[in-house]
Design a protein around this motif. Structure first.
Motif: not given
Length: 102
Positions: A59-63
């Motif tokens: 997920a972009t949020a995790l990255r």
């Protein structure tokens, strides 16, 4: 998995706050990361964080959260030698590869 992602984000945020709070907090976070590396058998220090950044399916949020944590950890280093050592470890773990296209 949303609950797991929320937990990961909260852990990264908490570690960033502790690292930025004081030199002792920073040292404790770095020590915890090295302990985690030894316990899980990661090859290089920060390898798991670098893999999360480079995982195109993550997920972009995790990255984003991983990069925010890494940035805080490096910038909160109590002195230049510690900052240089962290940067060298991140470089050795391959952080430059996933960031090359940014």
């Amino acid at each position: 998995d949303a609950p797991r992602a929320a937990t990961r984000a909260a852990v990264l945020e908490l570690l960033a706050v502790v690292a930025a709070h004081s030199p002792a907090g920073h040292a404790a976070v770095v020590a915890a990361l090295h302990y985690f590396r030894a316990a899980t058998g990661e090859g290089a220090a920060f390898e798991g964080l670098v893999q999360a950044v480079g995982d195109a399916t993550a997920a972009t949020a995790l990255r984003r959260d991983v990069l925010l944590f890494v940035n805080t950890l490096v910038n909160a280093a109590p002195d230049l030698a510690d900052r240089a050592e962290l940067r060298a470890q991140l470089h050795s773990a391959g952080l430059g590869r996933p960031l090359a296209g940014v």
